[in-house]
Design a protein around this motif. Sequence first.
Motif, short mmCIF file in Angstrom:
data_model
loop_
_atom_site.label_atom_id
_atom_site.label_comp_id
_atom_site.label_asym_id
_atom_site.label_seq_id
_atom_site.Cartn_x
_atom_site.Cartn_y
_atom_site.Cartn_z
N SER A 92 0.82 -1.21 0.00
CA SER A 92 0.00 0.00 0.00
C SER A 92 0.85 1.26 0.00
O SER A 92 2.01 1.25 0.40
CB SER A 92 -0.90 0.01 1.23
OG SER A 92 -0.13 0.25 2.39
N ARG A 93 0.21 2.36 -0.44
CA ARG A 93 0.90 3.64 -0.45
C ARG A 93 1.30 4.04 0.97
O ARG A 93 2.36 4.61 1.20
CB ARG A 93 0.00 4.69 -1.07
CG ARG A 93 0.67 6.05 -1.22
CD ARG A 93 -0.30 7.11 -1.74
NE ARG A 93 -0.82 6.74 -3.04
CZ ARG A 93 -2.08 6.36 -3.26
NH1 ARG A 93 -2.93 6.29 -2.26
NH2 ARG A 93 -2.50 6.04 -4.46
N GLY A 94 0.43 3.72 1.94
CA GLY A 94 0.73 4.07 3.32
C GLY A 94 1.98 3.40 3.82
O GLY A 94 2.80 4.00 4.52
N ARG A 95 2.16 2.14 3.46
CA ARG A 95 3.34 1.42 3.89
C ARG A 95 4.61 2.01 3.28
O ARG A 95 5.66 2.05 3.91
CB ARG A 95 3.20 -0.05 3.50
CG ARG A 95 4.23 -0.96 4.16
CD ARG A 95 3.86 -2.40 3.93
NE ARG A 95 4.87 -3.30 4.47
CZ ARG A 95 4.81 -4.63 4.39
NH1 ARG A 95 3.77 -5.19 3.79
NH2 ARG A 95 5.75 -5.39 4.89
N VAL A 119 -3.40 9.22 2.43
CA VAL A 119 -2.72 8.22 3.26
C VAL A 119 -3.50 8.14 4.56
O VAL A 119 -3.96 9.15 5.09
CB VAL A 119 -1.26 8.64 3.54
CG1 VAL A 119 -0.59 7.65 4.48
CG2 VAL A 119 -0.49 8.76 2.24
N SER A 120 -3.68 6.94 5.08
CA SER A 120 -4.48 6.78 6.30
C SER A 120 -3.81 7.48 7.49
O SER A 120 -2.60 7.67 7.52
CB SER A 120 -4.65 5.29 6.62
OG SER A 120 -3.42 4.73 7.07
N ASP A 121 -4.62 7.85 8.45
CA ASP A 121 -4.09 8.49 9.66
C ASP A 121 -3.10 7.58 10.37
O ASP A 121 -2.11 8.05 10.94
CB ASP A 121 -5.23 8.85 10.62
CG ASP A 121 -6.10 9.98 10.08
OD1 ASP A 121 -5.68 10.64 9.10
OD2 ASP A 121 -7.19 10.20 10.64
N HIS A 123 -1.05 5.23 9.04
CA HIS A 123 0.24 5.22 8.36
C HIS A 123 0.94 6.57 8.50
O HIS A 123 2.17 6.62 8.67
CB HIS A 123 0.06 4.88 6.88
CG HIS A 123 -0.14 3.42 6.62
ND1 HIS A 123 -1.26 2.90 6.00
CD2 HIS A 123 0.64 2.34 6.92
CE1 HIS A 123 -1.17 1.59 5.93
NE2 HIS A 123 -0.02 1.23 6.47
N ARG A 124 0.18 7.64 8.44
CA ARG A 124 0.79 8.96 8.59
C ARG A 124 1.41 9.10 9.98
O ARG A 124 2.52 9.62 10.14
CB ARG A 124 -0.25 10.06 8.37
CG ARG A 124 0.39 11.45 8.27
CD ARG A 124 -0.66 12.56 8.13
NE ARG A 124 -1.54 12.33 7.01
CZ ARG A 124 -2.82 11.95 7.12
NH1 ARG A 124 -3.35 11.76 8.32
NH2 ARG A 124 -3.55 11.77 6.05
#
Length: 369
Positions: A92-95, A119-121, A123-124
């Motif tokens: 994932s982009r978050g990772r 991006v998820s909170d 992951h951020r």
Amino acid sequence: MSHGIGPKDRIFGGQFNESPKANQGEKEPSALSHFLLLRRGSTALKAITPLTKACIPRLNPNSNPSKSYVNVSLADLRKSYPDLAIINPCWSRGRVVVSASEIGRYDILKGLLRNGQIVSDEHRGRAVMKAAFYGYHDIVATLLQNGQISEDHRGTAVVHAALYGRVQVIEMLLQKGSISKDDRGRAVVNAAENGHLYVIDMLLQNGAQISDEHRGWAVMNAAENGNVQVIDTLLQNGAQISYDHRGWAVMHAVEYGDVQIIDTLLQNGAQIRWDHRGEAVKSAVRSGRVQVIEMLLRNGQISGEHRGTAVMNAAQFGRVDIIERLLQDGAGAGIPLHHLHQAIWFLNERQLVLPALNALVNDAPQPND
């Protein structure tokens, strides 16, 4: 295929075999996923498209990749080239944001967050914690502007940054909102370990409080590393430190012979446990620190066992002056007989005689009395 890679980067395309046997039980998102290998160090990467979502572990810029891999196992690939990044389009982009933040790849992060990509909170927040630990303040600033960071993530990021005195990072994180009392205390403990006084002042400004437990641990860390200014700051305004924490701090300071810290910790009649005091006296005797011994004995009593061991240690090194101080005011009466005999033997070996020791032996009850 254009990826905006500079001439110093090496990229290889291929597939990896995801069979459990090949990967030794490693779990990957899908079978036969395409990967790219990217050498770290270049800042020429212009953008990462949504289709090229990547995981970028730590890389060694001295690596020397020399061939492409086709249908090789991920385990073998990592074994052969542990310093290469595996860019996997299934992650994932978050990772990717988290991994890029950990290694300081601001260029990759900017590419992923361009045009409002979400991006998820979670992951951020994890990315902020990684960047804060390594002091990548530009990445922290970008992530804070990109969206909300939870209090838990901000607090943990402050704790990480405090260990290495990342002042700019901590200032940015605290400007975004308060952190919990527990995280503030943990950050102070970390900052005290390495003597980051400015960070401690920042964390305790405007009357912000931390628990006595955290304050005590911070004092211990500061004492162990000889940071008297940090201890002064932590003890100001009448803050209470437990007997245990103060005692351990004194023992750390005695070990390094830091008279100023010992004086600070014992000022105004502050007490420590008798066993901590006894261990500190023994340590000071072994290193011959007469001034420290005097300070400790003025603070309170020590047991006959501790005093006896200290007398033996002093006799072993021929320090009659220290023995005389340890026996002052009748304090030698509680010393076990076998310690007295051993001390006399050590002095005899050095052709030294101390009548006070012989008198204590003569006056002591004998085993068959």
